[in-house]
Design a protein around this motif. Sequence first.
Motif, PDB file in Angstrom:
ATOM      1  N   ASN A   1      43.829  41.578-102.841  1.00  0.00           N
ATOM      2  CA  ASN A   1      43.220  40.253-102.664  1.00  0.00           C
ATOM      3  C   ASN A   1      43.669  39.292-103.760  1.00  0.00           C
TER       4      ASN A   1
ATOM      5  N   THR B   1      47.365  38.371-103.322  1.00  0.00           N
ATOM      6  CA  THR B   1      47.567  37.376-102.263  1.00  0.00           C
ATOM      7  C   THR B   1      47.186  35.983-102.740  1.00  0.00           C
ATOM      8  N   GLN B   2      46.105  35.897-103.516  1.00  0.00           N
ATOM      9  CA  GLN B   2      45.695  34.599-104.059  1.00  0.00           C
ATOM     10  C   GLN B   2      46.725  34.062-105.055  1.00  0.00           C
TER      11      GLN B   2
ATOM     12  N   ASN C   1      46.623  30.044-105.291  1.00  0.00           N
ATOM     13  CA  ASN C   1      45.227  29.650-105.101  1.00  0.00           C
ATOM     14  C   ASN C   1      44.484  29.870-106.421  1.00  0.00           C
TER      15      ASN C   1
ATOM     16  N   ALA D   1      40.589  30.182-106.478  1.00  0.00           N
ATOM     17  CA  ALA D   1      40.084  31.465-105.977  1.00  0.00           C
ATOM     18  C   ALA D   1      40.246  32.555-107.028  1.00  0.00           C
ATOM     19  N   VAL D   2      41.369  32.553-107.743  1.00  0.00           N
ATOM     20  CA  VAL D   2      41.572  33.544-108.799  1.00  0.00           C
ATOM     21  C   VAL D   2      40.554  33.335-109.912  1.00  0.00           C
TER      22      VAL D   2
END
Length: 300
Positions: free
Chosen positions: A15, A18-19, A24, A27-28
Amino acid sequence: MTPAEREVLIQAARNLGTQIQGANINAVRQTTIAPVAAQFDPVAASIQAVAPQIQGATLTVNAVYALKASDLKATQDETQFFCSVPGSSLVISMTIPQLPPGDYALAILHATGVEHPQQLSLLLQNDPLGSAQWKLAGLFIRPLTAAGHDGVWYWNAARNYAQKKQDLNAYLYYQTAASLLNPVDFLSSPNLEKLQKEAQSVRPAELPGAEPLVLKGGGQSFNITSMRTESFPGGLDLVINYQAKDVSDPVATHSQIVELMKALLAEHPELRQGFHGLWVYANADKQSPYAIELPMNKIP
């Protein structure tokens, strides 16, 4: 760890990977432990730098290590872990400074299938605030290749140079191999220790370190403060920094750098075989560095 525990860590790493791949940053940050999130700029800068290189890459979780430190009474100067590899007698050791008590893990991801494949090492911590979620506690990014070759290739090439008694080429290639094969500075393994032992056996005594390497040529004396390799579009270059008195005159500084290049190649002609070219940075106090790059066939 149990298969279920391993799967949770793998999913958390995927996850986050991917971020990072999608740049992103918010999000991280939201999936980062509070002390790191409070000083997030270095992590954000790393994500911004690597994301364009791994767009469209295949992300693979290459390794996961559980690091139990919940029994620590307080933050230690150094906390050491010994991790066995399933199905092997190999033992990986990690020595992490200033690690607070807690449960941690190291997940190593490979981003491949792109021009510049990368490895993303994620230090994870089981959320100390009790949300039972693995969060980012450290991000370490290193390339998997340099000038189109991986670390094993450079290790073999270093051995070949060592057999030819080209010690400077051999040592620089060993160091390149180490930088590609070791995902984080705090990890050690028998193979990495073997690599460094081989490197030290050929390390030229005059390399710059605590004291500069003094090189003479063209009626001048150059104090070289560092030498390293770096991958550029043309191939693997040798990057050199030296201390100059003044770099305000670009014509004079350019001429001085060329003299340094000529002197270095006169003393170590084997470098012409090992490298595409030389990058040389002239550094003077209170002035911006002046640098030029020349391929080997353009250096007299």
